[in-house]
Design an enzyme around this catalytic site. Structure first.
Site, mmCIF file in Angstrom:
data_model
loop_
_atom_site.group_PDB
_atom_site.id
_atom_site.type_symbol
_atom_site.label_atom_id
_atom_site.label_comp_id
_atom_site.label_asym_id
_atom_site.label_seq_id
_atom_site.Cartn_x
_atom_site.Cartn_y
_atom_site.Cartn_z
ATOM 1 N NE ARG A 108 43.770 47.796 50.123
ATOM 2 C CZ ARG A 108 44.342 46.783 50.765
ATOM 3 N NH1 ARG A 108 44.989 46.998 51.877
ATOM 4 N NH2 ARG A 108 44.287 45.552 50.281
ATOM 5 N NE ARG A 121 39.644 34.858 45.342
ATOM 6 C CZ ARG A 121 39.981 36.036 44.808
ATOM 7 N NH1 ARG A 121 39.047 36.897 44.429
ATOM 8 N NH2 ARG A 121 41.252 36.356 44.639
ATOM 9 C CD GLU A 161 35.990 32.499 39.607
ATOM 10 O OE1 GLU A 161 35.251 32.855 40.546
ATOM 11 O OE2 GLU A 161 37.017 33.096 39.252
ATOM 12 C CG HIS A 210 36.870 36.521 39.296
ATOM 13 N ND1 HIS A 210 37.315 35.501 40.086
ATOM 14 C CD2 HIS A 210 37.324 37.664 39.900
ATOM 15 C CE1 HIS A 210 38.000 35.986 41.113
ATOM 16 N NE2 HIS A 210 38.009 37.305 41.015
ATOM 17 C CB ALA A 229 35.018 43.009 40.470
HETATM 18 C C1 DGY Z 1 41.709 39.716 43.223
HETATM 19 O O1 DGY Z 1 42.567 40.572 42.985
HETATM 20 O O2 DGY Z 1 41.762 38.979 44.193
HETATM 21 C C2 DGY Z 1 40.541 39.648 42.283
HETATM 22 O O3 DGY Z 1 39.656 38.677 42.572
HETATM 23 C C3 DGY Z 1 41.000 39.607 40.853
HETATM 24 O O4 DGY Z 1 41.340 40.906 40.570
#
Ligand code: DGY
Length: 322
Positions: free
Chosen positions: A159, A239, A268, A286, A288
């Protein structure tokens, strides 16, 4: 052991925090920062449900600390590499994540990172703040014209990868993808499915959108980086473990890659100090998915998953267990 309660490891968004009390469940709620491990294990003891984030390791120790009342663990994230699925399955605990609700925000930020690194936005900002004398010039801070048909190679066409593709197409980029679930040669929404190696060899920008699994750890290693086009860019909002950071640093230092934009890191929340010394990199902590509505929607979906499972109904977005 205390009465079954809902354990919430971190402070959720303000509006969802307000709704938690309406659930009518005893609550133990952590703080803004991740709980220390001992605190986490003590607070989850006896819980019937736990809402956690990607900063909490949910393993056999966590599940045993929770005890037999635990029915569901809801992760406030789409990724669930922090959860030992086999350990949850062995104890009959349902695991849920938050797919779908963060696709657009994550794609927006991925594209912001793509533009920031290719058009040197952060580097230019740093330069402008130095106070050094400057004047407009034909060769000043020149970056990649992505709209002139540059190719974006999207690794992983789920997605979020597809949402990034839509943005890239709107910007006039040619978009290709590699995804083991898709047939090579197929065209999906105008995006050509190609071999992973071909993607690396033919893209001006490579963007990663795969989960962290044993099979994707260091997917982008020294060999993969050396296949990438000289002068190309890497964007990672997946990741940190998907990229071998040491190899990436070498590729950026040598100039083989023109730049990289990273939202996630191998160690991280620690960031390799060498990354911070490079000019040709954009570093994000991190964030996004950190859109205001998106974060509400992620938290609300986690709460819905918990309430459904506790009511004896199927979770809305369960993670398939092994
Ligand atoms: C996730 O949802 O896996 C992101 O890395 C954090 O929103």
């Amino acid at each position: 052991m205390s009465l079954p309660h809902l354990y919430v490891a971190r402070t959720l968004t303000p509006s969802v925090m307000g709704e938690l009390t309406d659930l009518g469940l005893p609550l133990i709620v952590g703080e803004e920062a991740p709980p220390a491990r001992e605190r986490l294990l003590a607070d989850v003891a006896g819980a019937s449900a736990a809402i956690v984030t990607l900063t909490e390791r949910v393993d056999a120790e966590f599940l045993d600390a929770a005890g037999p009342a635990l029915k569901v663990v809801a992760n406030v994230a789409v990724g669930y590499d922090n959860i030992d699925l086999a350990a949850a399955a062995a104890r009959g605990v349902v695991v849920c994540n938050t797919p779908g609700v963060l696709d657009e925000a994550t794609a927006d930020h991925t594209f912001a990172m793509l533009l920031a690194i290719t058009r040197r936005v952060v580097e230019a900002d740093r330069f402008a703040r130095t106070g050094r004398p400057w004047i407009w010039g034909p060769n000043m801070l020149v970056g990649l014209d992505i709209s002139a048909g540059a190719t974006l190679g999207i690794v992983g066409f789920g997605r979020i990868g597809r949402a990034v593709a839509r943005r890239a197409q709107a910007f006039g980029m040619r978009v290709t993808t590699s995804d083991p679930g898709l047939r090579i040669g197929a065209s999906v929404n105008g995006v050509e499915v190609i071999e992973a190696d071909t993607l690396l060899e033919t893209s001006e920008v490579v963007s990663l959108h795969v989960p962290l699994l044993p099979s994707t750890r260091h997917l982008i290693d020294a060999a993969a980086l050396s296949r990438m086009k000289p002068g190309s860019y890497l964007v990672n909002a997946a990741r940190g473990g998907v990229v071998d950071e040491t190899a990436l640093i070498d590729a950026l230092r040598s100039g083989h890659l023109a730049g990289a934009a990273l939202d996630t890191f191998e160690g991280e929340p620690a960031i390799n100090p060498e990354l911070t010394t490079l000019e040709n990199i954009v570093l994000q902590p991190h964030i996004a998915s950190a859109g205001d509505r998106t974060r509400d929607n992620m938290c609300r979906l986690a709460v819905r998953n918990v309430t459904r499972v506790l009511a004896g109904e199927p979770a809305e977005t369960p993670v398939p267990l092994p």
